[in-house]
Enzyme design. Structure first.
Site, mmCIF file in Angstrom:
data_model
loop_
_atom_site.group_PDB
_atom_site.id
_atom_site.type_symbol
_atom_site.label_atom_id
_atom_site.label_comp_id
_atom_site.label_asym_id
_atom_site.label_seq_id
_atom_site.Cartn_x
_atom_site.Cartn_y
_atom_site.Cartn_z
ATOM 1 N N TRP A 157 0.528 -1.098 0.133
ATOM 2 C CA TRP A 157 -0.733 -0.265 0.356
ATOM 3 C C TRP A 157 0.939 1.285 -0.395
ATOM 4 O O TRP A 157 1.014 2.300 -0.069
ATOM 5 C CB TRP A 157 -1.042 0.137 1.284
ATOM 6 C CG TRP A 157 -1.447 -1.600 1.379
ATOM 7 C CD1 TRP A 157 -1.871 -1.853 1.965
ATOM 8 C CD2 TRP A 157 -3.097 -1.221 0.126
ATOM 9 N NE1 TRP A 157 -3.276 -2.894 1.392
ATOM 10 C CE2 TRP A 157 -3.608 -2.285 0.773
ATOM 11 C CE3 TRP A 157 -3.245 -1.051 -1.251
ATOM 12 C CZ2 TRP A 157 -4.603 -2.891 -0.801
ATOM 13 C CZ3 TRP A 157 -4.341 -1.216 -2.292
ATOM 14 C CH2 TRP A 157 -4.923 -2.899 -1.494
ATOM 15 N N ASP A 170 -1.691 6.168 6.113
ATOM 16 C CA ASP A 170 -2.913 5.979 5.764
ATOM 17 C C ASP A 170 -3.383 4.827 6.573
ATOM 18 O O ASP A 170 -2.154 4.134 7.290
ATOM 19 C CB ASP A 170 -2.275 5.101 4.118
ATOM 20 C CG ASP A 170 -3.474 3.685 4.131
ATOM 21 O OD1 ASP A 170 -4.386 3.806 4.257
ATOM 22 O OD2 ASP A 170 -3.626 3.542 2.905
ATOM 23 N N LYS A 177 -12.887 -1.817 6.369
ATOM 24 C CA LYS A 177 -11.837 -2.657 7.311
ATOM 25 C C LYS A 177 -12.236 -2.459 8.909
ATOM 26 O O LYS A 177 -12.186 -3.536 8.953
ATOM 27 C CB LYS A 177 -10.242 -2.619 6.879
ATOM 28 C CG LYS A 177 -9.771 -1.563 6.046
ATOM 29 C CD LYS A 177 -9.255 -3.177 4.952
ATOM 30 C CE LYS A 177 -9.522 -3.495 4.172
ATOM 31 N NZ LYS A 177 -8.045 -1.880 3.384
HETATM 32 C C1 LIG Z 1 -7.587 -2.147 2.118
HETATM 33 C C2 LIG Z 1 -6.322 -0.632 2.156
HETATM 34 C C3 LIG Z 1 -6.203 -0.135 0.651
HETATM 35 C C4 LIG Z 1 -7.171 -0.298 -0.540
HETATM 36 O O1 LIG Z 1 -8.100 0.770 0.051
HETATM 37 P P1 LIG Z 1 -9.452 0.636 -1.153
HETATM 38 O O2 LIG Z 1 -10.491 1.095 -1.215
HETATM 39 O O3 LIG Z 1 -9.907 -0.722 -1.721
HETATM 40 O O4 LIG Z 1 -8.456 1.719 -2.448
HETATM 41 C C5 LIG Z 1 -5.621 0.893 1.430
HETATM 42 N N1 LIG Z 1 -4.473 0.328 2.350
HETATM 43 C C6 LIG Z 1 -4.455 0.303 3.080
HETATM 44 C C7 LIG Z 1 -3.680 0.252 4.539
HETATM 45 C C8 LIG Z 1 -5.289 -0.724 3.255
HETATM 46 O O5 LIG Z 1 -5.847 -2.108 3.503
#
Ligand SMILES: *Cc1c(COP(=O)(O)O)cnc(C)c1O
Length: 389
Positions: free
Chosen positions: A102, A171, A195
């Site tokens: 990511w 993030d 998540k």
């Molecule tokens: C799942 C995830 C993403 C991507 O998210 P999307 O909503 O599918 O674009 C980005 N960063 C992290 C840390 C993630 O777990």
């Protein structure tokens, strides 16, 4: 109705209480005779729903007044570009810490938009199984970027780098509200909701007001929808927001509050993670892949004893270059992983297959996963280990 224990990395399990409330309100939300799915986002009934969701984020995350709380679409992945387009505008230069997929994707997106990306630290040398220690970040960077919890690698920062005047962007998709976080240490935080907060469809952005540029000052060509100002000036209702997802998000936030807020979640998550890691560390059949001191409370990848340094090396070779012994070891490894996932599923423990970059298994144990779920998993693992020694 048999519910399973769902260890999916995302979209992931939601608190049962929340699902029941949603079901109860499905046909008639509070006497309106409609489902929230069907409502105008400009209606009297909907306005308090989004206002409450924002207020709950502010309350539970202790968001300072000089930060905007935004609900946008496009997932975490769209934030990779949005961060660069809105924040990378002065020096067109940013620092990234590379801790896995990511963080790499975020850096690649910034590069694509013309940002000079400095990868100031990386844990690539050990397949991203740890978080590099970067005490202090200095330089003429527009921002510094980290991925606080690495969903695939199962790693998590146990410290926050000092960045002085450089805005720190994080993030927090897979760790939002899993523990207390000092928002004031960051310029911008974002989290795809699927998540730990809600179904898929909304992304939470928390951004310091002075970092939000006029749309005209974003990188050239930035679409209206990708300027934070567009959403900040319109209470996240410039266009139709993902109304129903925001409604569920509000309910999840109230559930978190009822269960002790961010600290309550941290206590629960630490207890769950401790059970699982302690078991893995004691086991002679399984091992955790993430190093101590960098381990995620949310995502726990693990391998069986059939995954070894030799199978890892053999997996990297072309098939034709593998020896017979290597081929046999790889086949045995795969057989065990497949068997684990299949038997776990039959026992009501689902979505435990590991990400292909780590292999083996991964248990995602987000806020909504119960202690009972983790104990049931460990009991299953123990039984499987005995049967397959
Ligand atoms: C799942 C995830 C993403 C991507 O998210 P999307 O909503 O599918 O674009 C980005 N960063 C992290 C840390 C993630 O777990």
């Amino acid at each position: 109705m048999a519910r399973v224990y769902n260890f999916s990395a995302g979209p992931s399990c939601l608190p049962e209480e929340v699902l029941r409330e949603c079901a109860a309100e499905m046909m008639d939300y509070q006497g309106t005779g409609q489902s929230v799915m069907e409502m105008s986002h400009r209606s009297k009934a909907y306005e308090p729903i989004i206002a409450d969701a924002e207020a709950m984020v502010r309350k539970l995350m202790n968001v300072p007044d000089n930060y905007k709380v935004l609900f946008v679409q496009g997932g975490g992945s769209t934030q990779f570009a949005m961060v660069a387009e809105n924040l990378g505008i002065k020096h067109k230069k940013a620092a990234y810490i590379e801790t896995g997929v990511w963080a790499k994707k975020a850096a690649a997106e910034a590069k694509k938009l013309g940002i000079a990306v400095d990868v100031i630290a990386s844990s690539k040398d050990k397949n991203y199984s740890y978080i590099p220690r970067v005490e202090k970040i200095t330089g003429d960077y527009d921002y510094a970027y980290i991925c606080l919890n690495n969903t695939i690698m199962g790693t998590h920062y146990e410290y926050i780098p000092e960045t002085g005047d450089i805005p720190l962007v994080a993030d927090i998709s897979s760790c939002v509200l899993s523990e207390p976080l000092d928002v004031s240490k960051f310029g911008l935080l974002f989290a795809g909701a699927q998540k730990n907060l809600a179904p898929a469809g909304v992304t939470l952005v928390i951004v310091r007001e002075d970092l939000i540029p006029e749309p005209a000052d974003c990188l050239p060509g930035t679409p209206t929808m990708l300027a934070y100002k567009t959403h900040a000036d319109n209470g996240s209702m410039y266009n139709t927001p993902p109304c129903y997802t925001i409604y569920v998000l509000g309910k999840v936030l109230h559930w978190i509050e009822k269960n002790g807020g961010a600290q309550g979640m941290a206590d629960l998550n630490n207890a769950k993670a401790k059970l699982l890691y302690d078991y893995l560390d004691r086991s002679d059949f399984y091992h955790a892949t993430a190093e101590k001191g960098s381990r995620s409370l949310m995502n726990v990848p693990f391998l069986t004893k059939f995954s070894t340094a030799e199978t890892a090396a053999a997996a990297k070779k072309d098939e034709a270059d593998r020896t017979d012994a290597e081929k046999a070891a790889l086949a045995k490894e795969k057989e065990m992983n497949d068997k684990f996932v299949k038997e776990a599923q039959a026992a009501g423990l689902v979505n435990l297959k590991g990400h292909r970059l780590v292999g083996g298994m991964r248990a995602s144990i987000y806020n909504a996963m119960t202690i009972d779920g983790v104990k049931t998993l460990i009991d299953f693992m123990d039984k499987f280990a005995t049967e397959n020694k």
